[in-house]
Design a protein around this motif. Sequence first.
Motif, PDB file in Angstrom:
ATOM      1  N   GLU A 126       0.734  -1.195   0.099  1.00 54.48           N
ATOM      2  CA  GLU A 126       0.126  -0.004  -0.010  1.00 54.48           C
ATOM      3  C   GLU A 126       0.908   1.405  -0.113  1.00 54.48           C
ATOM      4  N   THR A 127       1.973   1.293   0.845  1.00 54.49           N
ATOM      5  CA  THR A 127       2.820   2.309   0.822  1.00 54.49           C
ATOM      6  C   THR A 127       3.608   2.585  -0.544  1.00 54.49           C
ATOM      7  N   LEU A 128       4.165   1.583  -0.964  1.00 47.55           N
ATOM      8  CA  LEU A 128       4.808   1.612  -2.459  1.00 47.55           C
ATOM      9  C   LEU A 128       3.709   2.273  -3.334  1.00 47.55           C
ATOM     10  N   GLN A 129       2.426   1.951  -3.453  1.00 45.14           N
ATOM     11  CA  GLN A 129       1.621   2.460  -4.167  1.00 45.14           C
ATOM     12  C   GLN A 129       1.287   3.906  -3.951  1.00 45.14           C
ATOM     13  N   ARG A 130       1.191   4.281  -2.821  1.00 44.07           N
ATOM     14  CA  ARG A 130       1.003   5.539  -2.551  1.00 44.07           C
ATOM     15  C   ARG A 130       2.267   6.632  -2.746  1.00 44.07           C
ATOM     16  N   ILE A 131       3.344   6.228  -2.499  1.00 43.21           N
ATOM     17  CA  ILE A 131       4.473   6.670  -3.102  1.00 43.21           C
ATOM     18  C   ILE A 131       4.534   6.955  -4.586  1.00 43.21           C
ATOM     19  N   GLY A 132       4.410   5.939  -5.411  1.00 41.89           N
ATOM     20  CA  GLY A 132       4.341   6.243  -6.823  1.00 41.89           C
ATOM     21  C   GLY A 132       3.309   6.997  -7.320  1.00 41.89           C
ATOM     22  N   ASN A 133       2.112   7.099  -6.648  1.00 35.83           N
ATOM     23  CA  ASN A 133       0.960   7.977  -6.806  1.00 35.83           C
ATOM     24  C   ASN A 133       1.365   9.668  -6.515  1.00 35.83           C
ATOM     25  N   ALA A 134       1.871   9.687  -5.290  1.00 34.63           N
ATOM     26  CA  ALA A 134       2.415  10.983  -5.061  1.00 34.63           C
ATOM     27  C   ALA A 134       3.519  11.702  -5.659  1.00 34.63           C
ATOM     28  N   ALA A 135       4.538  10.788  -6.093  1.00 36.24           N
ATOM     29  CA  ALA A 135       5.494  11.134  -7.075  1.00 36.24           C
ATOM     30  C   ALA A 135       5.235  11.681  -8.279  1.00 36.24           C
ATOM     31  N   LYS A 136       4.169  11.217  -9.027  1.00 35.60           N
ATOM     32  CA  LYS A 136       3.624  11.684 -10.213  1.00 35.60           C
ATOM     33  C   LYS A 136       2.878  13.040  -9.649  1.00 35.60           C
ATOM     34  N   ARG A 137       2.209  13.155  -8.747  1.00 31.81           N
ATOM     35  CA  ARG A 137       1.276  14.122  -8.366  1.00 31.81           C
ATOM     36  C   ARG A 137       2.327  15.310  -8.171  1.00 31.81           C
ATOM     37  N   ASP A 138       3.516  15.284  -7.379  1.00 28.24           N
ATOM     38  CA  ASP A 138       4.446  16.174  -7.079  1.00 28.24           C
ATOM     39  C   ASP A 138       5.359  16.203  -7.927  1.00 28.24           C
ATOM     40  N   ARG A 139       5.346  15.546  -9.092  1.00 33.22           N
ATOM     41  CA  ARG A 139       6.709  15.485 -10.238  1.00 33.22           C
ATOM     42  C   ARG A 139       8.131  15.708  -9.672  1.00 33.22           C
ATOM     43  N   LEU A 140       7.775  14.546  -8.751  1.00 35.60           N
ATOM     44  CA  LEU A 140       9.458  14.019  -8.180  1.00 35.60           C
ATOM     45  C   LEU A 140       9.730  12.740  -8.853  1.00 35.60           C
ATOM     46  N   PRO A 141      11.074  12.774  -8.801  1.00 35.82           N
ATOM     47  CA  PRO A 141      11.772  11.575  -9.597  1.00 35.82           C
ATOM     48  C   PRO A 141      11.827  10.322  -9.130  1.00 35.82           C
ATOM     49  N   PHE A 142      10.970  10.221  -7.958  1.00 39.06           N
ATOM     50  CA  PHE A 142      10.764   8.663  -7.502  1.00 39.06           C
ATOM     51  C   PHE A 142      10.064   7.539  -8.316  1.00 39.06           C
ATOM     52  N   ASN A 143      10.838   6.522  -8.238  1.00 37.62           N
ATOM     53  CA  ASN A 143       9.998   5.354  -8.753  1.00 37.62           C
ATOM     54  C   ASN A 143      10.132   4.118  -7.756  1.00 37.62           C
ATOM     55  N   THR A 144       9.111   3.372  -7.787  1.00 36.89           N
ATOM     56  CA  THR A 144       9.181   2.086  -6.775  1.00 36.89           C
ATOM     57  C   THR A 144       9.276   0.558  -7.539  1.00 36.89           C
ATOM     58  N   GLU A 145       9.794  -0.253  -6.563  1.00 38.03           N
ATOM     59  CA  GLU A 145      10.140  -1.575  -7.208  1.00 38.03           C
ATOM     60  C   GLU A 145      10.433  -2.315  -5.977  1.00 38.03           C
ATOM     61  N   LYS A 146       9.788  -3.584  -6.114  1.00 35.46           N
ATOM     62  CA  LYS A 146      10.003  -4.543  -5.202  1.00 35.46           C
ATOM     63  C   LYS A 146      11.098  -5.542  -5.886  1.00 35.46           C
ATOM     64  N   VAL A 147      12.182  -5.787  -5.255  1.00 32.58           N
ATOM     65  CA  VAL A 147      13.102  -7.141  -5.556  1.00 32.58           C
ATOM     66  C   VAL A 147      12.774  -8.369  -4.910  1.00 32.58           C
ATOM     67  N   LYS A 148      13.046  -9.323  -5.701  1.00 27.84           N
ATOM     68  CA  LYS A 148      12.641 -10.651  -5.302  1.00 27.84           C
ATOM     69  C   LYS A 148      13.760 -11.688  -5.621  1.00 27.84           C
ATOM     70  N   PRO A 149      13.861 -12.871  -4.842  1.00 24.88           N
ATOM     71  CA  PRO A 149      14.937 -13.739  -5.270  1.00 24.88           C
ATOM     72  C   PRO A 149      14.257 -14.473  -6.568  1.00 24.88           C
ATOM     73  N   THR A 150      15.487 -14.926  -7.001  1.00 28.92           N
ATOM     74  CA  THR A 150      15.034 -16.007  -8.461  1.00 28.92           C
ATOM     75  C   THR A 150      14.450 -16.965  -7.882  1.00 28.92           C
ATOM     76  N   ILE A 151      13.686 -17.808  -8.665  1.00 34.05           N
ATOM     77  CA  ILE A 151      12.803 -18.985  -8.133  1.00 34.05           C
ATOM     78  C   ILE A 151      13.877 -20.117  -7.575  1.00 34.05           C
ATOM     79  N   ASP A 152      15.093 -20.312  -8.533  1.00 36.12           N
ATOM     80  CA  ASP A 152      15.886 -21.262  -7.753  1.00 36.12           C
ATOM     81  C   ASP A 152      16.524 -21.132  -6.464  1.00 36.12           C
ATOM     82  N   ARG A 153      16.356 -19.506  -5.997  1.00 30.90           N
ATOM     83  CA  ARG A 153      16.877 -19.251  -4.652  1.00 30.90           C
ATOM     84  C   ARG A 153      16.019 -18.990  -3.677  1.00 30.90           C
ATOM     85  N   THR A 154      14.642 -19.288  -3.792  1.00 30.63           N
ATOM     86  CA  THR A 154      13.685 -18.881  -2.765  1.00 30.63           C
ATOM     87  C   THR A 154      13.783 -19.653  -1.526  1.00 30.63           C
TER      88      THR A 154
END
Length: 471
Positions: free
Chosen positions: A83-111
């Motif tokens: 929920e927070t990452l979504q709000r950060i992304g929406n607020a960055a577009k609203r305020d014209r700030l250079p923030f973008n969000t991403e979740k990083v995950k382990p590859t399948i063979d490393r989970t």
Amino acid sequence: MTSQAKLTKEWLAERYREIQRVYLSDNRPWVVGYSGGKDSTCALQLVWTALGQLAPSLRQKPVHVISSDTLVETPVIVRYIDETLQRIGNAAKRDRLPFNTEKVKPTIDRTFWVNLIGRGYPAPSRRFRWCTERLKIEPADAFIKARVAEFGEVVVVLGVRSSESATRAQVMSLHRIEGSALSRHSSLLNAFVYAPIESFTVDDVWTYLLQNQSPWGNDNRDLVAMYRNAQAGECPLVVDKTTPSCGNSRFGCWVCTVVERDKSMEALIDSGEEWLEPLLEFRDLLSSTQDPERKRQFREFRRRSGQVAFIGDSDTPVPGPYKLEFCKELLHKLLLAQVEVQRRAPAGEAPTLINDAELREIRRLWRLERGDWADTVPKIVKEALGHEIEWITEDSVSFTADDASLLNRICEKHAVPTDLVVQLLDVERSAHGLKRRHAVHTRIEEILRQEWRDLDTLIAERRTQKATEEK
């Protein structure tokens, strides 16, 4: 000096100016580690506010906000971060700030589940904490390395504080670049670390968050309540082996067995999140396998290398991976826990504990590396979930449960280890149809070099050798 006296407008203004100076000093993109906890939230909010004060024409350098998803995070925390990452992304577009969000995950063979249930890795412990590097360090580092490859260099912004521990303070000091606010990354070339809250205390962090409204629309009092309910500390985004990991009743992986009790999960359940009980029960099951008196019950006496090692001068072998039969039991109980937690979860939750891609990889490992000719993963899934998932069709030669039964009878008749023959046949199966088979002999030799005798024979030989040496 109290936090209230320290965090004056003038003092904060200087912090903002420092962040602006570092941001404007070069063209290196920023990667901000965000874990959802108090420290990373404080650091991100400081950076956001500082950059928001710059003219739009100066806010051109990208700021990547990354959050590590180990795929075994506590569902309550997953919901909060998503929920927070979504709000950060929406607020960055609203305020014209250079923030973008991403979740990083382990590859399948490393989970976590592929390693624990698929390969039989034992539940993590203080002596063998195999999870941190695979689930946290590698995914975050892969993202950072990709940015380095793209831009040449990168600045990693972390919510770490020197007051966290003497070790952390020493590491931060050791890698400090003289005359700069940056430090060199401890392990990644062309990556630099900036810690805007390095001088903050815990009280400073909470004071800042409660006195300054979240710019992306969160209520920082919810964060306070979440900490209070879990009675926990933050599980930071881990980007190197010096970053303090979880395992001390902190927010983080619900499967963590580095501590004897998961007080955070217990506190969440006591505070009203009773639907998490199946997770705590499964976690406690994993923890029980670390009991020295019961390890022989769950684990092979051979290591994953196929060799056998003994503890000191004793006749007790160093435990190897979980037995395949126990892995089958774990998979079944995990899926049942998933069904139960989804049934009990609040509307809109229904967390998935193990995904379909992981189930397919576990099936592949069992069939190719662990001799599961009966192909039990689909059967376990069907029994626990009540429905099939989409399995990948295999083109290679495959053996069946009837083949396994026949082979076992033949091997018993000739006093040959069934597992040995299974592995040899699997080597041939994997090379079936290939024009170049130069690696087959090497793999056969590796298998034959493994220890295939039973434990009683090995112990008897060991005792004979000891007796001979004593004479």
